[in-house]
Design a protein around this motif. Structure first.
Motif, PDB file in Angstrom:
ATOM      1  N   ASP A  15      14.091  63.894  -6.803  1.00 45.63           N
ATOM      2  CA  ASP A  15      13.054  64.253  -5.829  1.00 45.63           C
ATOM      3  C   ASP A  15      13.351  63.599  -4.482  1.00 45.63           C
ATOM      4  O   ASP A  15      13.253  64.242  -3.425  1.00 45.63           O
ATOM      5  N   THR A  19      14.316  65.552  -1.006  1.00 49.85           N
ATOM      6  CA  THR A  19      13.463  65.319   0.154  1.00 49.85           C
ATOM      7  C   THR A  19      14.286  64.865   1.352  1.00 49.85           C
ATOM      8  O   THR A  19      14.066  65.300   2.491  1.00 49.85           O
ATOM      9  N   SER A  73      14.103  68.068 -10.530  1.00 49.14           N
ATOM     10  CA  SER A  73      13.411  67.782  -9.271  1.00 49.14           C
ATOM     11  C   SER A  73      12.230  68.721  -9.029  1.00 49.14           C
ATOM     12  O   SER A  73      12.408  69.935  -8.909  1.00 49.14           O
ATOM     13  N   ARG A  74      11.058  68.157  -8.931  1.00 47.80           N
ATOM     14  CA  ARG A  74       9.865  68.941  -8.580  1.00 47.80           C
ATOM     15  C   ARG A  74      10.017  69.530  -7.177  1.00 47.80           C
ATOM     16  O   ARG A  74       9.625  70.680  -6.933  1.00 47.80           O
ATOM     17  N   VAL A  75      10.577  68.761  -6.254  1.00 47.12           N
ATOM     18  CA  VAL A  75      10.758  69.228  -4.881  1.00 47.12           C
ATOM     19  C   VAL A  75      11.634  70.481  -4.853  1.00 47.12           C
ATOM     20  O   VAL A  75      11.312  71.479  -4.205  1.00 47.12           O
ATOM     21  N   LEU A  77      12.249  72.577  -7.378  1.00 45.26           N
ATOM     22  CA  LEU A  77      11.618  73.689  -8.088  1.00 45.26           C
ATOM     23  C   LEU A  77      10.520  74.345  -7.263  1.00 45.26           C
ATOM     24  O   LEU A  77      10.331  75.561  -7.333  1.00 45.26           O
ATOM     25  N   GLU A  78       9.794  73.575  -6.478  1.00 49.93           N
ATOM     26  CA  GLU A  78       8.773  74.163  -5.615  1.00 49.93           C
ATOM     27  C   GLU A  78       9.420  75.078  -4.576  1.00 49.93           C
ATOM     28  O   GLU A  78       8.920  76.179  -4.296  1.00 49.93           O
ATOM     29  N   GLN A  79      10.530  74.632  -4.003  1.00 47.37           N
ATOM     30  CA  GLN A  79      11.253  75.470  -3.045  1.00 47.37           C
ATOM     31  C   GLN A  79      11.801  76.721  -3.722  1.00 47.37           C
ATOM     32  O   GLN A  79      11.765  77.826  -3.173  1.00 47.37           O
ATOM     33  N   ALA A  81      10.656  78.240  -6.458  1.00 48.03           N
ATOM     34  CA  ALA A  81       9.571  79.155  -6.807  1.00 48.03           C
ATOM     35  C   ALA A  81       9.108  79.949  -5.582  1.00 48.03           C
ATOM     36  O   ALA A  81       8.798  81.142  -5.682  1.00 48.03           O
ATOM     37  N   ALA A  82       9.089  79.303  -4.435  1.00 42.54           N
ATOM     38  CA  ALA A  82       8.717  80.005  -3.207  1.00 42.54           C
ATOM     39  C   ALA A  82       9.742  81.080  -2.865  1.00 42.54           C
ATOM     40  O   ALA A  82       9.388  82.186  -2.436  1.00 42.54           O
ATOM     41  N   TRP A  93      10.474  78.652 -14.367  1.00 41.66           N
ATOM     42  CA  TRP A  93      10.949  77.381 -13.816  1.00 41.66           C
ATOM     43  C   TRP A  93      10.548  76.243 -14.759  1.00 41.66           C
ATOM     44  O   TRP A  93       9.388  76.129 -15.124  1.00 41.66           O
ATOM     45  N   ARG A  95      10.855  72.021 -15.441  1.00 45.87           N
ATOM     46  CA  ARG A  95      11.267  70.696 -14.981  1.00 45.87           C
ATOM     47  C   ARG A  95      11.610  69.843 -16.197  1.00 45.87           C
ATOM     48  O   ARG A  95      10.734  69.360 -16.915  1.00 45.87           O
TER      49      ARG A  95
END
Length: 218
Positions: A15, A19, A73-75, A77-79, A81-82, A93, A95
């Motif tokens: 993460d 970042t 990485s949650r960071v 995976l968020e990107q 998914a978007a 997805w 984690r």
């Protein structure tokens, strides 16, 4: 999912890494090896290991694959998914670490790992999990950077000696596999936060079915 203290540290580490480098990473496009090596494969189930920002998973999903994309990485995976939402495709997805993932009984028709951070451990858990995820007659695609600058990698907090590299993965296969290897395939667009990776080492392996194995030996 229950995380051990060690895996929690791994999750947090990646993460922080994403970042720190998110605004320096290259444009999100599928890796060229994915495009080239899946062109002749019929769409099926796919596992993208260390999916990062999701470009490969989104590419496969857009071509009809049922994709499970794995990263710690949650960071990232968020990107990812978007990106999938923007592309209008569905990806599952997850984690988790590969070693801790519950793989479907039949495995996946395609398992892909681009520049994977698979830890080197005495029990060889990451390598075992990598091969075990592939279905009979399925394809495993593993791509490593061919031109690693060890000191530069360490300056980014990544020690290559801690992870399974190209030769480590090559050593995993037995006679149940058909394996093709290409060293030093040039990338048209360099990878890495500093554009430092210009060539790839590629492994494409097909897991023979029991019938195929019997035929080959007969």
């Amino acid at each position: 999912m229950t995380k051990t203290p060690h895996s929690t540290l791994v999750f947090d580490e990646w993460d922080e890494r994403y970042t720190a480098f998110l605004d320096r990473l290259p444009a999100r496009r599928p890796n060229p090896a994915i495009v080239a090596e899946t062109a002749s494969l019929p769409a099926g189930t796919a596992l993208d290991i260390g999916c990062g920002l999701g470009a490969d998973a989104v590419y496969l999903a857009g071509r009809g694959w049922q994709v499970t994309a794995l990263d710690v990485s949650r960071v990232a995976l968020e990107q990812a998914a978007a990106a999938a939402a923007t592309a209008g495709v569905r990806v599952s997805w997850v984690r988790n670490r590969l070693e801790d993932m519950e793989v479907p009984a039949g495995g996946f028709d395609l398992v892909t790992a681009h520049y994977p951070a698979l830890l080197r451990t005495p029990d060889g858990a990451a390598g075992t999990a990598l091969l075990s995820a592939v279905a009979p007659r399925g394809t495993l695609l593993v791509v490593h950077h061919a031109d690693i600058d060890v000191e530069l990698a360490k300056s980014h907090g990544f020690d290559p000696a801690m992870y399974l590299l190209h030769d480590d993965v090559r050593a995993l296969f037995d006679d149940r596999w058909e394996v093709r290897v290409e060293r030093g395939r040039r990338r048209e667009v360099p990878a890495g936060a500093d554009g430092q990776h210009t060539h790839d080492d590629i492994i494409v392996a097909r897991l023979l079915s029991p019938e195929d194995q019997t035929s080959d030996r007969g």
